[in-house]
Design a protein around this motif. Structure first.
Motif, mmCIF file in Angstrom:
data_model
loop_
_atom_site.group_PDB
_atom_site.id
_atom_site.type_symbol
_atom_site.label_atom_id
_atom_site.label_comp_id
_atom_site.label_asym_id
_atom_site.label_seq_id
_atom_site.Cartn_x
_atom_site.Cartn_y
_atom_site.Cartn_z
ATOM 1 N N GLN A 118 2.469 6.343 0.928
ATOM 2 C CA GLN A 118 3.205 7.340 2.058
ATOM 3 C C GLN A 118 3.971 6.329 3.186
ATOM 4 O OE1 GLN A 118 1.466 9.682 4.936
ATOM 5 N NE2 GLN A 118 1.874 11.560 3.482
ATOM 6 N N MET A 119 4.559 4.987 2.679
ATOM 7 C CA MET A 119 5.384 4.199 3.111
ATOM 8 C C MET A 119 4.375 3.866 4.375
ATOM 9 S SD MET A 119 7.817 3.552 1.321
ATOM 10 C CE MET A 119 8.899 2.701 2.421
ATOM 11 N N CYS A 120 5.150 3.702 5.720
ATOM 12 C CA CYS A 120 4.362 3.168 6.757
ATOM 13 C C CYS A 120 3.251 3.949 7.609
ATOM 14 C CB CYS A 120 5.237 2.669 7.987
ATOM 15 S SG CYS A 120 6.596 1.210 7.293
ATOM 16 N N ASN A 121 3.266 5.331 6.921
ATOM 17 C CA ASN A 121 2.227 6.188 7.407
ATOM 18 C C ASN A 121 0.979 6.128 6.398
ATOM 19 O OD1 ASN A 121 1.572 8.181 9.637
ATOM 20 N ND2 ASN A 121 1.431 9.453 8.000
ATOM 21 N N GLY A 122 1.165 5.138 5.554
ATOM 22 C CA GLY A 122 0.087 5.160 4.408
ATOM 23 C C GLY A 122 -1.362 4.992 5.263
ATOM 24 N N GLY A 123 -1.322 3.970 6.076
ATOM 25 C CA GLY A 123 -2.564 3.798 6.656
ATOM 26 C C GLY A 123 -3.233 5.236 7.308
ATOM 27 N N VAL A 127 -11.077 2.400 3.712
ATOM 28 C CA VAL A 127 -9.612 2.631 3.684
ATOM 29 C C VAL A 127 -8.932 1.287 4.042
ATOM 30 C CG1 VAL A 127 -7.372 3.577 4.736
ATOM 31 C CG2 VAL A 127 -9.624 5.099 4.485
ATOM 32 N N THR A 128 -7.948 0.785 3.268
ATOM 33 C CA THR A 128 -7.335 -0.633 3.386
ATOM 34 C C THR A 128 -5.739 -0.289 3.240
ATOM 35 O OG1 THR A 128 -7.432 -1.126 0.988
ATOM 36 C CG2 THR A 128 -9.361 -1.837 2.198
ATOM 37 N N HIS A 160 5.859 -5.203 13.169
ATOM 38 C CA HIS A 160 5.411 -3.892 12.455
ATOM 39 C C HIS A 160 4.626 -4.438 11.087
ATOM 40 C CE1 HIS A 160 5.508 -0.063 10.673
ATOM 41 N NE2 HIS A 160 6.499 -0.212 9.658
ATOM 42 N N LEU A 161 3.408 -3.849 10.918
ATOM 43 C CA LEU A 161 2.463 -4.372 9.740
ATOM 44 C C LEU A 161 2.731 -3.299 8.752
ATOM 45 C CD1 LEU A 161 -0.363 -5.282 11.909
ATOM 46 C CD2 LEU A 161 1.391 -6.640 11.031
ATOM 47 N N GLY A 162 4.083 -2.616 8.410
ATOM 48 C CA GLY A 162 3.984 -1.753 7.299
ATOM 49 C C GLY A 162 2.940 -0.446 7.436
ATOM 50 N N ALA A 163 2.307 -0.490 6.303
ATOM 51 C CA ALA A 163 1.255 0.646 6.326
ATOM 52 C C ALA A 163 -0.120 0.320 7.307
ATOM 53 C CB ALA A 163 0.708 0.864 5.057
ATOM 54 N N GLY A 164 -0.196 -0.912 7.938
ATOM 55 C CA GLY A 164 -1.154 -1.161 8.771
ATOM 56 C C GLY A 164 -1.142 -0.968 10.290
ATOM 57 N N ASP A 165 -0.121 -0.649 10.492
ATOM 58 C CA ASP A 165 0.042 -0.401 12.292
ATOM 59 C C ASP A 165 -0.957 0.592 12.894
ATOM 60 O OD1 ASP A 165 2.167 -1.687 12.389
ATOM 61 O OD2 ASP A 165 3.552 -0.079 13.036
ATOM 62 N N LEU A 166 -1.238 1.637 12.128
ATOM 63 C CA LEU A 166 -2.615 2.595 12.542
ATOM 64 C C LEU A 166 -3.787 1.843 12.995
ATOM 65 C CD1 LEU A 166 -3.305 5.571 13.395
ATOM 66 C CD2 LEU A 166 -4.128 5.655 10.957
ATOM 67 N N LEU A 167 -4.207 1.191 11.691
ATOM 68 C CA LEU A 167 -5.612 0.617 11.617
ATOM 69 C C LEU A 167 -5.735 -0.756 12.563
ATOM 70 C CD1 LEU A 167 -6.609 1.151 7.975
ATOM 71 C CD2 LEU A 167 -6.896 2.580 9.515
ATOM 72 N N SER A 168 -4.444 -1.185 12.861
ATOM 73 C CA SER A 168 -4.448 -2.362 13.600
ATOM 74 C C SER A 168 -4.652 -2.105 14.832
ATOM 75 C CB SER A 168 -3.236 -3.262 13.242
ATOM 76 O OG SER A 168 -3.139 -4.326 14.390
#
Length: 345
Positions: free
Chosen positions: A112-117, A139-140, A299-307
């Motif tokens: 889901q692109m950058c909302n993947g996390g 979740v990774t 920007h960490l791609g899909a990882g912003d939220l979990l970071s």
């Protein structure tokens, strides 16, 4: 979706130790002084060797250790990404599950692109709500924006891309470790009509990079904005973000002016985006500060939220104290927005 009160989330991340400073990128002509000023970020983590799924594995192992969960107990692995995972015609989710030792898990890939996390978190929560006895869910995310296929400094307008692995363990029925957060609610909204912002309008290609050797989001965004104008697009982004923040707080039964609401953490998309879009959108709903933690990561791609969740789990200056809550925003091309409310038990 309001989460059951016993859903505990333990986040972690893995950032490559190698970094490239923005001042060095500017000296090398990779960014202009105006771009660097608008971005306001200082450095990007850059993986010298590890592929994206390997970064995810490192983060996944850390999350499991923090949560005190044996890998063999994990029942579902949800792996998200935005860019190339290192092999063609292959499942990176199964690789992550194998490498962390989740040998009994069902691996599922999330695109889901950058909302993947956030999409992974949403799927994990749905599984735990539907099956209360379901074992822990991992979740990774993993992204590495390597040349020549991607220019981390110049492939996109106003976004610099850092490499990372991020992860979270979700489970029911316990206070968890010192890094654990209670997942209060998650709300997601999408606008599929905006998928065209990232699509080449000429035609579909038969293989990756057939038309251009390097990803060029600037070209597709420019074509879209030429037809619609920037202001209507920005206004829509603001309005949707405000709705998601309001809905997430309502779902969590948290008042916008509640003094326990410490902050709203933003996607790591740069200073100008925080100032022009996310800051005003958050201010429409709550006086809680809108915070961008991307200065050292990009920007960490899909990882912003979990970071961002990892920062809230601590240690560090943004670790939530007992009784405090935060909203974490996520957004991705397509477009999709998520708002996640967490608290410290």
């Amino acid at each position: 979706m309001r989460a059951p009160e016993d859903v505990v989330l333990t986040p972690a991340q893995w950032l490559p130790p190698n970094v490239v400073k923005a001042v060095d990128a500017q000296a090398a002509g990779l960014v202009t002084p105006d771009e660097a000023s608008a971005m306001g970020y200082e450095r990007l983590p850059v993986s010298a060797a590890d592929a994206a799924p390997e970064l995810a594995v490192r983060a996944g192992r850390s999350a499991l250790a923090r949560a005190g969960v044996e890998a063999a107990a994990v029942r579902t692995v949800l792996h998200a990404w935005t860019y190339y995972q290192g092999h063609d015609f292959w499942s990176p989710a199964h690789y992550v599950a194998r490498e962390v030792g989740a040998v009994r898990a069902v691996p599922i890939g999330i695109q889901q692109m950058c909302n993947g996390g956030a999409a992974g978190l949403d799927a994990a929560l749905a599984r735990l709500v539907a099956e209360p006895d379901h074992g822990p869910v991992l979740v990774t995310t993993g992204d590495r924006f390597a040349a020549p296929g991607f220019d981390r400094w110049g492939s996109d307008y106003g976004v610099w891309y850092g490499d990372s692995g991020t992860a979270a363990v979700l489970a029911r029925g316990g206070a968890g470790s010192e890094h654990a957060l209670v997942l209060r609610a998650q709300v997601t909204e999408a606008a599929p009509d905006l998928e065209v912002v990232h699509r080449d309008l000429d035609h579909f290609q038969e293989v990756p990079h057939a038309a251009y050797p390097t990803v060029n989001v600037r070209r597709t965004k420019k074509a879209f904005l030429t037809g619609t104008g920037r202001e209507p697009f920005v206004a829509r982004l603001r309005e949707t973000t405000s709705r998601v923040v309001a809905a997430a707080l309502e779902s969590a039964r948290l008042a916008p002016k509640d003094p326990a609401l410490r902050a709203v953490l933003l996607p790591r998309l740069g200073g100008a985006t925080a100032r022009d879009i996310y800051g005003p959108a958050v201010a429409e709903i709550t006086p809680a500060p809108a915070v961008d933690l991307g200065a050292d990561t990009g920007h960490l791609g899909a990882g912003d939220l979990l970071s961002n969740l990892t920062a809230l789990g601590g240690p560090g200056p943004w670790a939530l104290r007992p009784g405090e809550h935060a909203v974490v925003l996520s957004a991705g091309a397509g477009f999709t927005w998520s708002g996640v409310v967490v608290g410290r038990p």
